[in-house]
Design a protein around this motif. Structure first.
Motif, PDB file in Angstrom:
ATOM      1  N   LYS A  44       0.826  -1.212   0.000  1.00 57.94           N
ATOM      2  CA  LYS A  44       0.000   0.000   0.000  1.00 57.94           C
ATOM      3  C   LYS A  44       0.853   1.251   0.000  1.00 57.94           C
ATOM      4  N   VAL A  45       1.924   1.248   0.804  1.00 57.44           N
ATOM      5  CA  VAL A  45       2.798   2.418   0.873  1.00 57.44           C
ATOM      6  C   VAL A  45       3.516   2.621  -0.455  1.00 57.44           C
ATOM      7  N   THR A  90      -0.003   4.894   7.256  1.00 56.62           N
ATOM      8  CA  THR A  90      -0.759   3.943   6.441  1.00 56.62           C
ATOM      9  C   THR A  90      -1.228   2.760   7.276  1.00 56.62           C
TER      10      THR A  90
END
Length: 263
Positions: A44-45, A90
């Motif tokens: 995701k990051v 996140t």
């Protein structure tokens, strides 16, 4: 920032990466190899970082035209502070930061020296437990200063309640119901109980809003508006905002909706 400081405390060089300047990124990447939840955060990051980079490289004025009429989600606008703490941020938004920290605590010998905070048998589990609360919150709609709403006046709130209450009461159509809380012995019906509960909510809302903190409140505080008038009881409250303290007072008659034609 505080969570990152805890994660970086006495982190082993092998876990931090010898040549990497972003030690938090190195830690998450290494943990992600054996922890599936951390691995998902890493993906995701990386996606967010790619989107931020593409936004930087996009010439001014082209992206709005390119995305006009598009049904895909827009590139997130991250502040420099959010980018700085993007790994912890996140994981927090994805509600898995507590699980990742707990995994690190359970396997602290791989990543930390013996004197590290997360290697401590008491402090490590406490940190993971403290993060359970923040990870249970929703961060999809963060409130900013321009979204703040202000309190209507006490009179307006009372008027709203009277109008709303008129629809549910047929015994006196010409007279709007008062906001006063009725005693239980006068009528023990469920409708009156709901009416009393609703009245209490409106009374409380007179001195509550989203940008101030209620520090103190006391009922039946006497105020004398003029020398020739007797003191009037009311509700006094002290509120703290970002730059000031505010003292509020509302007469009991107005709070109860029984002011009538009185001056």
């Amino acid at each position: 920032g505080v969570v990152e400081a805890c994660l970086l405390h006495m982190l082993k060089r092998r876990a931090a990466g010898f040549l990497r300047t972003d030690k938090v990124a190195a830690l998450f990447t290494k943990v992600g190899k054996s922890c599936a939840i951390a691995g998902d955060v890493c993906k995701k990051v990386q996606e967010l970082q790619q989107q931020v980079e593409s936004r930087k490289n996009q010439p001014n004025g082209q992206e709005p035209l390119k995305r006009q009429g598009s049904t895909t989600s827009k590139t997130p606008v991250l502040t420099p502070q959010a980018i700085k703490h993007i790994w912890v941020r996140t994981a927090l938004i994805e509600k898995v930061l507590d699980k990742i920290v707990q995994y690190i605590v359970d396997n602290c010998s791989k990543y930390y020296e013996k004197e590290a905070l997360l290697a401590d048998p008491v402090c490590g589990p406490i940190l993971a437990s403290l993060l359970v609360g923040p990870c249970a919150l929703e961060y999809t709609k963060l409130k900013t200063a321009d979204h703040y709403w202000t309190d209507p006046s006490a009179d307006e709130l009372v008027q709203r309640h009277r109008i709303h209450g008129a629809h549910g009461r047929q015994d006196s159509p010409s007279k709007r119901p008062a906001l006063g809380i009725r005693k239980r012995h006068s009528s023990g019906s469920a409708a009156d109980d709901r009416f009393a509960a609703s009245a209490r909510e409106y009374v409380e809302s007179l001195h509550q809003n989203s940008r101030t903190h209620l520090l103190y409140g006391k009922n039946n505080v006497l105020v004398q508006p003029k020398d020739d008038l007797e003191a009037i009881p009311g509700y006094l409250s002290l509120h703290q905002s970002a730059d000031s303290l505010t003292l509020k007072w509302t007469p009991n008659q107005l709070m109860n909706g029984t002011l009538g034609d009185s001056e």
